[in-house]
Design an enzyme around this catalytic site. Structure first.
Site, PDB file in Angstrom:
ATOM      1  N   HIS A 147       0.861  -1.129  -0.089  1.00 15.40           N
ATOM      2  CA  HIS A 147      -0.006  -0.181  -0.189  1.00 15.40           C
ATOM      3  C   HIS A 147       0.936   1.190  -0.141  1.00 15.40           C
ATOM      4  O   HIS A 147       0.617   2.102  -0.632  1.00 15.40           O
ATOM      5  CB  HIS A 147      -0.827  -0.056   1.231  1.00 15.40           C
ATOM      6  CG  HIS A 147      -1.691   1.031   1.390  1.00 15.40           C
ATOM      7  ND1 HIS A 147      -2.773   1.522   0.517  1.00 15.40           N
ATOM      8  CD2 HIS A 147      -1.680   2.146   2.244  1.00 15.40           C
ATOM      9  CE1 HIS A 147      -3.319   2.659   1.218  1.00 15.40           C
ATOM     10  NE2 HIS A 147      -2.726   2.997   2.071  1.00 15.40           N
TER      11      HIS A 147
HETATM   12  C1  HEM Z   1       2.371   5.479   6.996  1.00 18.92           C
HETATM   13  C2  HEM Z   1       1.641   4.448   6.058  1.00 18.92           C
HETATM   14  C3  HEM Z   1       0.524   5.034   4.944  1.00 18.92           C
HETATM   15  C4  HEM Z   1       0.572   5.702   3.991  1.00 18.92           C
HETATM   16  C5  HEM Z   1       2.081   6.705   3.509  1.00 18.92           C
HETATM   17  C6  HEM Z   1      -0.522   5.722   3.220  1.00 18.92           C
HETATM   18  C7  HEM Z   1      -0.986   6.604   2.257  1.00 18.92           C
HETATM   19  C8  HEM Z   1      -2.326   6.404   1.544  1.00 18.92           C
HETATM   20  C9  HEM Z   1      -2.663   7.341   0.742  1.00 18.92           C
HETATM   21  C10 HEM Z   1      -1.720   8.355  -0.112  1.00 18.92           C
HETATM   22  C11 HEM Z   1      -3.781   7.189   0.087  1.00 18.92           C
HETATM   23  C12 HEM Z   1      -4.486   7.731  -0.874  1.00 18.92           C
HETATM   24  C13 HEM Z   1      -4.523   6.843  -1.976  1.00 18.92           C
HETATM   25  C14 HEM Z   1      -5.746   7.485  -3.124  1.00 18.92           C
HETATM   26  O1  HEM Z   1      -6.648   8.277  -2.724  1.00 18.92           O
HETATM   27  O2  HEM Z   1      -5.861   7.050  -4.331  1.00 18.92           O
HETATM   28  C15 HEM Z   1      -4.269   5.982   1.019  1.00 18.92           C
HETATM   29  C16 HEM Z   1      -5.550   5.643   1.269  1.00 18.92           C
HETATM   30  C17 HEM Z   1      -5.985   4.544   1.853  1.00 18.92           C
HETATM   31  N1  HEM Z   1      -5.306   3.950   3.065  1.00 18.92           N
HETATM   32 FE1  HEM Z   1      -3.331   4.336   3.553  1.00 18.92          FE
HETATM   33  N2  HEM Z   1      -1.491   4.827   3.774  1.00 18.92           N
HETATM   34  C18 HEM Z   1      -0.713   4.336   5.116  1.00 18.92           C
HETATM   35  C19 HEM Z   1      -1.426   3.407   6.202  1.00 18.92           C
HETATM   36  C20 HEM Z   1      -2.385   2.818   5.896  1.00 18.92           C
HETATM   37  C21 HEM Z   1      -3.044   1.562   6.765  1.00 18.92           C
HETATM   38  C22 HEM Z   1      -1.942   0.988   7.561  1.00 18.92           C
HETATM   39  C23 HEM Z   1      -4.159   1.089   6.300  1.00 18.92           C
HETATM   40  C24 HEM Z   1      -5.016   0.406   6.895  1.00 18.92           C
HETATM   41  C25 HEM Z   1      -4.799  -0.495   7.680  1.00 18.92           C
HETATM   42  C26 HEM Z   1      -4.521   2.348   5.384  1.00 18.92           C
HETATM   43  C27 HEM Z   1      -5.738   2.186   4.517  1.00 18.92           C
HETATM   44  C28 HEM Z   1      -6.118   2.968   3.488  1.00 18.92           C
HETATM   45  C29 HEM Z   1      -7.537   2.868   3.034  1.00 18.92           C
HETATM   46  C30 HEM Z   1      -8.544   1.954   3.201  1.00 18.92           C
HETATM   47  C31 HEM Z   1      -7.183   3.933   1.939  1.00 18.92           C
HETATM   48  C32 HEM Z   1      -8.432   4.407   0.962  1.00 18.92           C
HETATM   49  C33 HEM Z   1      -8.274   3.726  -0.470  1.00 18.92           C
HETATM   50  C34 HEM Z   1      -9.097   2.447  -0.659  1.00 18.92           C
HETATM   51  O3  HEM Z   1     -10.348   2.547   0.142  1.00 18.92           O
HETATM   52  O4  HEM Z   1      -8.758   1.546  -1.495  1.00 18.92           O
HETATM   53  N3  HEM Z   1      -3.452   3.045   5.072  1.00 18.92           N
HETATM   54  N4  HEM Z   1      -3.367   5.602   1.868  1.00 18.92           N
END
Ligand code: HEM
Length: 223
Positions: free
Chosen positions: A181
């Site tokens: 991710h």
């Molecule tokens: C430090 C770590 C992380 C970074 C740098 C990060 C970064 C991001 C970014 C940039 C997005 C936006 C993507 C988009 O809008 O196209 C996003 C969306 C998301 N992230 Fe993270 N994330 C991190 C950790 C996590 C963790 C640990 C989880 C869940 C356990 C998580 C769950 C999600 C979810 C559910 C979305 C919405 C995308 C979707 O529903 O498919 N993230 N993240």
């Protein structure tokens, strides 16, 4: 979609058009989830193997690490539940997702013109979403079985042994999914700002999530 002009921001020639992608609430929810997963991984690894015991120093020693780890798990569970409620609709699988996946080579070589137009999330993001959802349910369930302080008397030793194995294995898988991710978020340039500032450029949206951008413009976005 609110534009810079509607928000009263100063527009300068050559500035990229910005598109809203996440509300402040969604971003706070996301970063609480991210922070709790990192803390869980560190405290879990500290308890996992003697060679990683030194990590307990981050949490004030072995006793506190053991006591605090399950509670961070509870925070992650509820925090992720918040993300799930916000985003599950936009992550539902559609026919073009299968076509997108079948073009894996074009995805990796950035030949996006050969891919079907993508909505708010692409098939890769959806796979991360659903596998995290499943993993977190298995992790909280197996975690409760081995949370002796509160649930010790309710489970047999045999059940606890199985739960420890499932918990550790699924935790490793969850860490791998998390690495994928974060890697994808960094690899696709311009994505990080979606979760830091809540906005992406119009160019980013047109290139990577054209169907979503078109839906925004016509006023029928999926949340
Ligand atoms: C430090 C770590 C992380 C970074 C740098 C990060 C970064 C991001 C970014 C940039 C997005 C936006 C993507 C988009 O809008 O196209 C996003 C969306 C998301 N992230 Fe993270 N994330 C991190 C950790 C996590 C963790 C640990 C989880 C869940 C356990 C998580 C769950 C999600 C979810 C559910 C979305 C919405 C995308 C979707 O529903 O498919 N993230 N993240």
């Amino acid at each position: 979609m609110s534009t810079d002009v509607e928000r009263g921001d100063q527009i300068h020639p050559g500035d990229p058009v910005l598109v809203d992608r996440y509300t402040t609430g969604a971003r706070i929810n996301h970063w609480i989830t991210a922070a709790s997963l990192v803390l869980l991984a560190l405290s879990g690894l500290a308890l996992f193997h003697p060679s990683l015991y030194f990590l307990t120093a981050l949490f004030g020693g072995g006793e506190t690490t053991r006591a605090i780890h399950p509670w961070i798990g509870v925070v992650l569970f509820f925090s992720f539940a918040g993300l799930f409620i916000r985003f599950f609709k936009a992550n539902l699988w559609v026919r073009t997702d299968t076509v997108w996946l079948a073009h894996g080579r074009d995805v990796i070589t950035s030949h996006e013109e050969k891919l079907p137009e993508v909505g708010k999330y692409n098939a890769g993001q959806k796979l991360v979403f659903w596998s995290m959802s499943l993993l977190i349910i298995v992790l909280i369930t197996s975690g409760l079985v081995i949370w002796d302080q509160y649930f010790g008397p309710y489970f047999t030793v045999e059940q606890k042994r199985i739960a420890v194995l499932v918990h550790a294995t699924m935790a490793v898988v969850a860490i791998c999914v998390w690495i994928v991710h974060v890697y994808a978020a960094i690899w696709v340039r311009g994505t990080i700002s979606a979760m830091t500032r809540g906005q992406v450029t119009g160019g980013w949206a047109w290139r990577h999530h054209r169907k979503w951008l078109k839906e925004l413009v016509t006023g029928s976005p999926k949340k």
